[in-house]
Design an enzyme around this catalytic site. Structure first.
Site, mmCIF file in Angstrom:
data_model
loop_
_atom_site.group_PDB
_atom_site.id
_atom_site.type_symbol
_atom_site.label_atom_id
_atom_site.label_comp_id
_atom_site.label_asym_id
_atom_site.label_seq_id
_atom_site.Cartn_x
_atom_site.Cartn_y
_atom_site.Cartn_z
ATOM 1 N N HIS A 111 -42.227 -1.634 11.423
ATOM 2 C CA HIS A 111 -41.064 -0.835 11.029
ATOM 3 C C HIS A 111 -41.343 0.635 11.359
ATOM 4 O O HIS A 111 -41.729 1.418 10.495
ATOM 5 C CB HIS A 111 -40.760 -1.021 9.542
ATOM 6 C CG HIS A 111 -39.376 -0.575 9.141
ATOM 7 N ND1 HIS A 111 -38.547 -1.334 8.342
ATOM 8 C CD2 HIS A 111 -38.662 0.549 9.429
ATOM 9 C CE1 HIS A 111 -37.411 -0.686 8.142
ATOM 10 N NE2 HIS A 111 -37.461 0.466 8.796
ATOM 11 N N ASN A 155 -38.491 -4.376 13.365
ATOM 12 C CA ASN A 155 -37.280 -3.759 12.856
ATOM 13 C C ASN A 155 -36.705 -2.823 13.916
ATOM 14 O O ASN A 155 -37.397 -1.908 14.374
ATOM 15 C CB ASN A 155 -37.578 -2.944 11.592
ATOM 16 C CG ASN A 155 -36.339 -2.190 11.113
ATOM 17 O OD1 ASN A 155 -35.367 -2.800 10.677
ATOM 18 N ND2 ASN A 155 -36.341 -0.864 11.229
ATOM 19 N N GLU A 156 -35.492 -3.057 14.301
ATOM 20 C CA GLU A 156 -34.736 -2.163 15.187
ATOM 21 C C GLU A 156 -35.558 -1.633 16.357
ATOM 22 O O GLU A 156 -35.790 -0.422 16.472
ATOM 23 C CB GLU A 156 -34.179 -0.974 14.390
ATOM 24 C CG GLU A 156 -33.264 -1.374 13.258
ATOM 25 C CD GLU A 156 -32.517 -0.201 12.652
ATOM 26 O OE1 GLU A 156 -32.736 0.950 13.082
ATOM 27 O OE2 GLU A 156 -31.705 -0.426 11.749
HETATM 28 C C1 FCB Z 1 -32.393 1.920 9.677
HETATM 29 C C2 FCB Z 1 -33.876 1.835 9.398
HETATM 30 C C3 FCB Z 1 -34.238 2.119 7.961
HETATM 31 C C4 FCB Z 1 -33.420 3.253 7.407
HETATM 32 C C5 FCB Z 1 -31.946 3.001 7.623
HETATM 33 C C6 FCB Z 1 -31.041 4.049 7.047
HETATM 34 O O1 FCB Z 1 -32.203 2.286 11.001
HETATM 35 O O2 FCB Z 1 -34.366 0.562 9.735
HETATM 36 O O3 FCB Z 1 -35.606 2.378 7.914
HETATM 37 O O4 FCB Z 1 -33.817 4.421 7.999
HETATM 38 O O5 FCB Z 1 -31.690 2.892 8.985
#
Ligand code: FCB
Length: 413
Positions: A111, A155-156
């Site tokens: 993350h 994550n993302e």
């Molecule tokens: C996402 C992230 C998380 C947080 C939210 C608001 O992009 O995964 O950590 O910052 O946005």
């Protein structure tokens, strides 16, 4: 209010955090980072020491799931090193506390942060990150076998790769390095595929392991109908941040690498003369309001896009979906409650239309360190008073509202 939002009995109603944002005492590329508000992540919410209290809060909220990160930099001091015992035990204890509270964990493996030895070797630009990550996953999965069956590898990845190498927002703050952006995505997609094989072979304990990424979804569009250049930029952004990333992670032979798709949904970005009309881009609330754009403190809200997206994902990938993040940052709690209700209605309707959604994780359990913005964005179901060294948590009205929804599940049809 909760009564008209009925969900299946076994639906996961959760919340989430990430290590750098809440734990404190992390040693990664964020340790020395100073955010726009002057804040840093060195103490954050002190979740590192206070996780038991935070699990109690989760019980009070009535959630039955928690999406939590395990911080790689705590566990491995060097490539292929054995896992640090004490740090591992702390996470094991956290997982045991969750179990005792009947809360199912979803573990996030990456993350937005890395061990320093990954960073100094060039981070995810260096293909050596792949075997190092897979080795870490192998060791962690074997250590947590009976305790975790829901795994979220990355994550993302697109947010991470774009903020580090395109937009200069995350360390190492590079800009417009498109080739690097693509390389990071490709390396992470390969690491996901390999880690997934390990997890599916060795993870899960008594349950069938589930593995997936969390894809952040922003839909891009032009604010003005006839602004050809904005339509063009929106199409390019959609390709770079959505299409390309999903094709890398879920296309071709990688189709088999995921058993679910995690969706992080906050809203959309509409472009006006090449400028995204969202607060995170520095556009003032006043200006956005004048243009009729509804925003929280970060993004334009677009609930109807949520339902459409879920149907689209269902048709295209046919994978079960977890909403791995949704929430709103605002001190206006009525706004946040409205926003949540609208999104849950869309979710319910998509599920009625046949989309297989298994859980929803509200972002976030706590107000926390929101990366470049520090402590100014209030996402918490629990607020945290960062001006008090005891960091007291307090239930918000959004928290109470969400709690009503989570606990209504027993009586839901
Ligand atoms: C996402 C992230 C998380 C947080 C939210 C608001 O992009 O995964 O950590 O910052 O946005």
């Amino acid at each position: 209010m909760a009564g008209d939002l009925k969900f299946p009995e076994n639906f996961l109603w959760g919340t989430g955090t990430s290590p750098t944002q809440v734990e404190g005492r992390v040693t990664n590329e964020w340790t020395d980072y100073v955010a726009a508000d002057g804040g840093n992540c060195r103490v954050a919410c002190d979740h590192y020491h206070r996780y038991e209290e935070d699990v109690n809060w989760m019980s009070r909220l009535g959630v039955n799931a928690y999406r939590m990160g395990i911080e790689w930099s705590r566990l491995q001091a060097a490539p292929f090193a054995p896992l640090n015992r004490n740090e591992l035990e702390r996470y094991v204890h956290l997982l045991d506390c969750l179990k005792a509270a009947n809360i199912t964990p979803m573990v996030v493996l990456h993350h937005f942060s890395n061990p320093p030895w990954i960073t100094s070797a060039g981070g995810w630009l260096n293909p050596a990150a792949i075997p190092a990550f897979v080795d870490y996953v192998k060791k962690l999965v074997s250590a947590l076998k009976g305790r975790v069956y829901l795994w979220n590898t990355f994550n993302e990845p697109d947010t991470y790769a774009s903020l580090t190498y395109l937009l200069g927002g995350f360390p190492p703050f590079h800009k417009w390095r498109f080739a690097s952006y693509r390389k990071i995505i490709k390396h992470m997609a390969e690491a996901h595929a390999q880690a997934s094989r390990v997890i599916r072979r060795e993870g899960g304990g008594g349950k069938t392991p589930e593995v997936g990424i969390a894809k952040n979804w922003t839909s891009f569009g032009a604010f003005q109908t006839f602004a050809v250049w904005d339509h063009f930029l929106a199409a390019v952004s959609h390709h770079a941040f959505n299409r390309f990333v999903l094709d890398e992670f879920l296309g071709g032979s990688r189709r088999e690498a995921s058993t679910f798709l995690g969706v992080n949904y906050y809203g959309r970005a509409r472009l006006n003369h090449f400028q995204a009309l969202v607060p995170t881009n520095g556009v003032s609330h006043e200006q956005l309001k004048q243009l009729g754009i509804v925003c929280d403190d970060m993004f334009e809200r677009h609930p109807s896009g949520f339902g459409k997206l879920l149907k689209q994902f269902h048709r295209r990938y046919g994978l079960p979906i977890y909403i791995t993040e949704h929430g709103a940052a605002s001190t206006d709690e009525d706004f946040r409650i409205r926003d949540l209700t609208q999104h849950l209605r869309e979710l319910r309707a998509a599920m009625d239309g046949g989309v297989d959604v298994r859980g929803f994780f509200y972002w976030s359990l706590l107000d926390n360190f929101e990366w470049q913005f520090g402590y100014t964005k209030k996402f918490g179901l629990l607020s945290v008073d960062f001006s008090d060294s005891k960091l007291p948590r307090r239930m918000t009205r959004v928290g109470k509202f969400y709690s009503g929804i989570c606990t209504a599940r027993e009586t839901a049809a």
